[in-house]
Design a protein around this motif. Structure first.
Motif: not given
Lengths: 418, 417, 441
Positions: A247-251
């Motif tokens: 989730d973090v990597v995909e913003g």
């Protein structure tokens, strides 16, 4: 959306009524507040305006709002009204890690602890009196952050005033907290975690495409249920912490990075260079302005302690107004006083002092309302006085940035708490 | 106790008789005529193509080569392509002995009876390098491990024997006001700034009382002969102005204490502030109005306000005159005295001032400027031939003469530094 | 043109590894004045022209009244009668000296903290602080590359630290511009190495040699045997690189006996060796020269002579010149290779060129001394294809001085790294209280 919020507000209202002896009234229905100087934050200042509140939400706001006859009118004319404070990052009510915890989790140093799956809500005790104290001092929305570890865990957003966790919890997964250390241990840990997440995302994409193709091929063979089950099984296989990092990597989930020194920020910047979608929020220290160009380039908001800090460099104490320096660089700032409740309740004293030392008052007010709301992804619910937003208000007898800040009244969800 | 007194008395006799011995030893030395391309006399300007005549360990004559005829029998040293300077004077050094181990006695905070004379060792590698770098006079003092480490000695860096080497004993009274004696934790009063000051003031008042008693007796005002106190015997002159009080001090407050206590309250006329760094320069205006000597080094700058402040530059800018520069060797090598001066120039003063700082200024502060510090007739023949500007790292010493004897010569000893 | 090919290869490698390297965001990246706007300079003019002055190219002589064209962080052109392109930012170096930035062949940690205790495999780049005061002091001293290493700890940590070193550019505020090479060498401390550790080290080298033999064997019998090529374990991977000659070895040895031990080691395993310190190297110049070993000297450092030694030993001011006479390549270093505003000056990196001045004091030619603080250290670090001289195609790491670098009064006026002006004395606060030294003699 609306109905659930209404319900929540109702519950909060009832609970606040029950919990707080200072609570005046439980006007769930219609409330009209006549204000002297209403700072809407996003839409300028309304002189002698009226705020109409229905069921804890702002129904209408403006200079010439018609007040219905059944509305209870509260006269605050001559007062200074602003939205409730949104606090972007605090450890309120979160105890420091115990010795046992320390030894169990951080056997090889806090830098390499990856606690991405750890949600801070388990550490929140709603009955903790600090939350009510904070609320009475204007902090109507609060982000609570987990404390230790390289990847410290998931931060939550609460709106205090309830007795049970589900009453006060607004957002379970508000952000992922990371404490940036400048060493190889931290670098390797975070890099590995992010790379793994990236790999999983790519795998997922690939599989989805394959499945699409398969579906197109075998449209005739429908095995609805079994397919769904298979999908679920696959998703379960991914570790929870990896899921969060994906989730973090995909913003989708903001990354709140505690970078006390500018050096830490530069290392984080280098770490995230392969992950352009990551939404970063920086919790900065008094020297973060040195890395101002990094923040400015990517428009990264920074959470600062609203102080004039004494920085000791080479045996010489330097008094630095770093907020002013950041303002000069045009950074997006949110403010959060340091430390526990003793400091938090003096938020406006801090802001008052900064205003005295030349920081723009508009920047200060935005930094405790709409900017943190944006950081927490709640800019549509709180952070300013607009139609449809939650009726969180603070009433001052006069401008708190020009006079001694004394809070007259606080409304949380249309309910008086003071 | 009796033994101690006897020993003291013996040493005293040796010291007093040393002047005669020195002359005896130096009389046998051959006279020299040094021809130099450029003579920096320090006090009397620059002489291009000059000659210095040396006889009996003293400088006989200085002048242009057109004015001086070399008498017969004088050995000519041809340095007509080179520069000639007086030997450098370092007034804060611990090189006279064998390093740090021997200069601190840290049981008591006040040791007025101790003498650094007992630690002198000749021909050590440190002193040899000092000679090879043109340093000829040093003030060898006890360390700053206690508030009063004892008495120092002013000495030459080379000589045939101890008597010749010692220029003056007692040279100075060594005091460490603050900034090092704190490490001698005794469990009693005297490890804080106030306590240390109190201890020192007590000692100073005792010395003053002793000094006054003797003065009264000697001038005839009092007929009672005071009892001798071996501890104070050497150092009572500190109140005559003939024996300097050499005060290790740093930071703002202790520097302030120095001129307030020693100069203003005790009326001492010859207090020397050594170091004076870490913001001590903020006292410079106050220092400039008093008769207090300032000796800088080994630290030459303070880094404050995100900027370098040259300590000598700041003191000189505030009007302090006659500043000397030291190395505090062994810490910074004794041979680096020229470098200290060069770096002082880099930090803002001019070459002339820096050269005076490592020659005549220290000598003046100690009242030995009749012997060393410049090239003048009648002074000790401490001469150094350099290949060029002595402050430039690229030039080196070709020849060092101390008391009229050549102790270092590149052609003979090889280039040592 | 072997040299040209090297430049091309490295150019490609670097561009692939660091895409951000060449995108210069803005030319001025000064430290404290970041907040203030820089007059007369904006993003558009990425081309810098250094006009006038005496250019010491180091490798190709001196150019008087020359001009240097800089674009994309590289030196594009050097020469006498060049025409500056329109819109270029012109740096006037009239009456000044232009030279490549100084290169420190080995230093203590600069601009970084100490490694954390439990970090078993530290990498130097992860400890760098691009906002450190140290870096600004480096820039103010004209240093454009230095090679720090973590201090050798005690116990088992020690051998792990052998490779924890790097070549760093002190590019203030730009982490991605800083790293040139990591690791730059294998560091072996002959002074503090215990006998048991020496045996262990020898074991590593033997393993590495065996591995290379296996590799060669595989290469020779590739078609017959059909198998996977041998893979070196991570523990000896760097040692294999050392024995293959891809990575130099540095021995810290100062006394004669330590140097002799080093020579024995070098004889056993042939490798590309360098000796750091070599204070008594002047006693064995032929031995060192015969084995093609380079040295890193500290001309001013004092090693006391042993009173019983015949002939006399200890340090010698003529060390550098003796090395030069015996054809040994060397770099010079101050006796305290660190940079920190502690108060003493003259023996640390703040006055780095004085190390060269001491070598001149001992008889070395001024030209060679200049090489010993620029090009030769770059060669020892294996980065001379990028830095160390002013040549077309090299990194634009250039300094402008107001006098002879070996003079004690000389200050750095400008420092450029990768074509960016990172230090400008007139705008920096560092020397604002220090008047310009007057020249009397």
């Amino acid at each position: 959306m609306g109905s659930s919020t209404n319900q929540k507000v109702l519950i909060i209202g009832i609970l606040v009524l029950a919990a707080s002896v200072f609570c005046l009234d439980g006007q769930e229905k219609l409330l009209a507040i006549k204000g002297g100087q209403i700072h809407t934050i996003t839409d300028g200042i309304i002189e002698n305006g009226v705020i109409l509140i229905r069921d804890g939400l702002i129904e209408d706001i403006g200079p010439d709002v018609l007040v219905p006859s059944d509305a209870e009118v509260l006269d605050h004319s001559g007062s200074f009204i602003m939205p409730g404070v949104v606090s972007p990052h605090s450890y309120l009510g979160i105890p420091p890690p115990s010795a046992a915890e320390q030894s169990a989790v951080f056997r090889s140093g806090p830098a390499i602890a990856n606690l991405a799956h750890y949600p801070v809500r388990y550490s929140i005790y709603p009955e903790d009196p600090v939350y009510l104290m904070a609320l009475k001092n204007g902090l109507t929305t609060m982000a609570i952050s987990p404390r230790p570890g390289g990847i410290a865990g998931l931060g939550a957003v609460i709106q205090p005033g309830g007795e049970r966790l589900k009453d006060i919890l607004v957002k379970e997964k508000a952000f992922l907290k990371v404490n940036v250390y400048v060493n190889t241990l931290f670098w390797d840990m975070l890099k590995r975690a992010l790379d793994e997440a990236q790999k999983k995302i790519e795998e997922k994409k690939k599989k989805a495409e394959e499945k699409k193709q398969e579906k197109e091929k075998d449209k005739e063979k429908k095995k609805g249920k079994s397919e769904k089950e298979a999908e679920e099984e696959e998703e379960e296989k991914i570790k929870e912490s990896t899921q969060i990092l994906m989730d973090v990597v995909e913003g989708r989930l903001p990354l709140m990075a505690d970078c006390y020194s500018p050096s830490a920020l530069s290392h984080l910047d280098a770490l995230l260079s392969g992950f352009p979608k990551v939404k970063v929020v920086v919790v900065g220290g008094p020297e973060i302005y040195r890395a101002g160009s990094l923040l400015k380039e990517k428009n990264i908001p920074v959470i600062l302690s609203p102080e004039i800090r004494t920085v000791i460099r080479w045996s010489r104490a330097e008094r630095t107004n770093y907020v002013l320096k950041c303002q000069g660089l045009g950074l997006k700032m949110a403010f959060q006083p340091p430390g526990g409740i003793q400091e938090q309740i003096h938020l406006f004293d801090y802001l008052n002092k900064l205003a005295l030392y030349g920081v723009n008052k508009d920047v200060l007010l935005k930094g405790v309302t709409i900017v943190p709301a944006e950081i927490l992804g709640m800019e549509k619910v709180v952070g300013s006085l607009e139609k449809g937003k939650r009726a969180d208000l603070i009433v001052f007898p006069n401008n708190p940035l020009e006079n001694i800040p004394v809070i007259e009244n606080v409304l949380s969800g249309g309910i008086y708490v003071k | 106790m009796r033994y101690k007194i006897l020993r003291m008395a013996f040493c005293l006799t040796v010291c007093l008789s040393s002047v005669g011995l020195v002359l005896e030893a130096q009389k046998g030395r051959p006279p020299y005529a040094v021809k130099a391309g450029k003579i920096l006399t320090i006090t009397k300007g620059v002489i291009q193509n000059g000659i210095v005549l040396v006889k009996n360990g003293k400088i006989e004559k200085v002048g242009k080569d057109s004015d001086i005829a070399i008498p017969a029998g004088y050995k000519v040293i041809d340095a007509s392509q080179h520069w000639l300077l007086p030997g450098f004077v370092d007034i804060h050094s611990h090189t006279g002995g064998e390093g740090y181990g021997d200069i601190n006695d840290m049981v008591f905070s006040l040791n007025p009876g101790l003498r650094i004379l007992d630690t002198i060792a000749l021909n050590t590698p440190g002193l040899k390098r000092a000679v090879a770098a043109g340093v000829t006079t040093i003030n060898h003092i006890p360390g700053s491990g206690s508030n009063n480490g004892g008495t120092g000695v002013i000495m030459k860096t080379a000589g045939d024997d101890l008597d010749e080497v010692v220029l003056r004993f007692p040279g100075v009274l060594k005091i460490a006001q603050a900034g090092n004696p704190e490490r001698r934790w005794s469990g009693e009063i005297g490890t804080g700034r106030m306590g240390m000051t109190w201890h020192l003031k007590e000692l100073m008042l005792q010395i003053k009382a002793y000094h006054d008693e003797w003065e009264a007796y000697e001038s005839g005002a009092s007929k009672v002969k005071p009892k001798k106190n071996v501890k104070f015997e050497y150092i009572k002159e500190v109140f005559d102005g003939t024996l300097p009080a050499f005060i290790h001090v740093a930071w703002f407050q202790p520097v302030q204490t120095v001129f307030r206590m020693y100069h203003d309250e005790l009326n001492m006329e010859n207090a020397v502030i050594t170091h004076g760094e870490f913001g001590g320069y903020q006292n410079a205006p106050a220092v400039s109005t008093r008769k207090v000597h300032f000796d800088c080094g080994p630290r030459l700058y303070d880094f404050w306000d995100d900027a370098f402040h040259g300590i000598i530059t700041e003191y000189a800018g505030a009007g302090v005159k006659n500043i000397s520069i030291n190395t505090d060797a062994v810490g910074t090598g004794q041979e680096k005295l020229f470098l200290q001066a060069a770096m002082a120039v880099r930090l803002g003063i001019d070459d002339k001032m820096a050269l005076e700082g490592i020659t005549i200024n220290g000598a003046r502060a100690f009242g030995i400027d009749d012997r060393v510090g410049s090239i003048e007739a009648g002074k000790d023949a401490d001469l150094v031939v350099w290949t060029g500007n002595p402050l430039d790292v690229r030039s080196h010493v070709i020849l060092t003469m101390i008391n009229g004897k050549i102790f270092y010569e590149v052609s003979r000893d090889g280039q040592q530094y | 043109m072997k040299n040209g090919r090297w430049v091309l290869v490295c150019f490609l490698v670097v561009t692939l590894l660091y895409p951000a390297f060449y995108t210069s965001a803005s030319i001025f990246q000064d430290s404290e004045q970041e907040a203030e706007k820089k007059p007369g300079h904006d993003k558009k003019s990425d081309i810098i022209v250094i006009k006038g002055g005496t250019i010491h190219t180091i490798s190709k002589g001196v150019i008087h009244q020359g001009m240097i064209l800089i674009a994309d962080g590289k030196i594009q052109k050097v020469g006498k009668n060049l025409v500056p392109p329109e819109g270029a930012f012109v740096l006037d170096a009239k009456d000044k000296r232009v030279m490549p930035g100084f290169i420190v062949s080995q230093s203590y940690t600069i601009g970084m903290g100490a490694p954390v205790r439990n970090d078993k495999n530290p990498k130097l780049i992860h400890y760098l602080d691009p906002y450190s005061l140290d870096l600004r002091l480096c820039l103010a001293s004209g240093i454009t590359a230095y090679s720090p290493f973590f201090f050798i700890g005690t116990g088992p940590m020690r051998k792990n630290y052998s490779f924890v070193n790097a070549v760093i550019k002190p590019a203030y505020g730009k982490l991605e511009d800083m790293l040139i090479k990591q690791p730059a060498y294998l560091y072996i401390d002959m002074i503090r190495l215990k006998p048991s550790e020496k045996n262990e080290l020898r074991g590593f080298f033997q393993q590495a040699r065996d591995h290379i033999e296996k590799e060669n064997d595989y290469e020779a019998n590739k078609e017959i045997k059909k198998g996977k090529p041998p893979v070196a374990s991570p523990q000896i991977a760097n040692f294999v690189a050392v024995l293959k000659g891809e990575l130099p070895v540095r021995f810290n040895a100062s006394r004669k006996k330590e140097i002799l031990k080093t020579l024995a080691f070098v004889d056993e395993f042939s490798m590309q060796a360098q000796i750091v310190g070599a204070g008594e190297g002047w006693l064995l110049p032929e031995e060192i020269g015969r084995r093609n070993i380079a040295t890193i000297l500290q001309p001013e450092a004092f090693i006391p002579p042993d009173p019983y030694a015949i002939p006399s030993n200890g340090s010698n001011i003529r060390n550098a010149q003796i090395q030069k006479e015996n054809g040994i390549k060397f770099a010079v270093l101050n006796s305290y290779p660190y940079i920190r505003p502690g108060g003493t000056i003259g023996t640390d990196l703040m006055t780095f060129p004085l190390a060269g001045a001491y070598a001149i004091r001992g008889g070395l030619d001024e030209k060679d001394a200049l090489k010993a603080i620029t090009l030769w250290p770059a060669e020892l670090l294996g980065i001379s294809h990028r830095v160390g001289s002013i040549e077309e195609g090299k990194d634009a790491d250039i300094i402008i001085l107001d006098g002879n670098p070996f003079d004690y009064r000389t200050y750095v006026d400008y420092t450029l790294i990768n074509g960016k002006i990172l230090y400008d004395k007139s705008k920096s606060s560092l020397f604002k209280y220090i008047p310009k030294p007057k020249k009397i003699f």
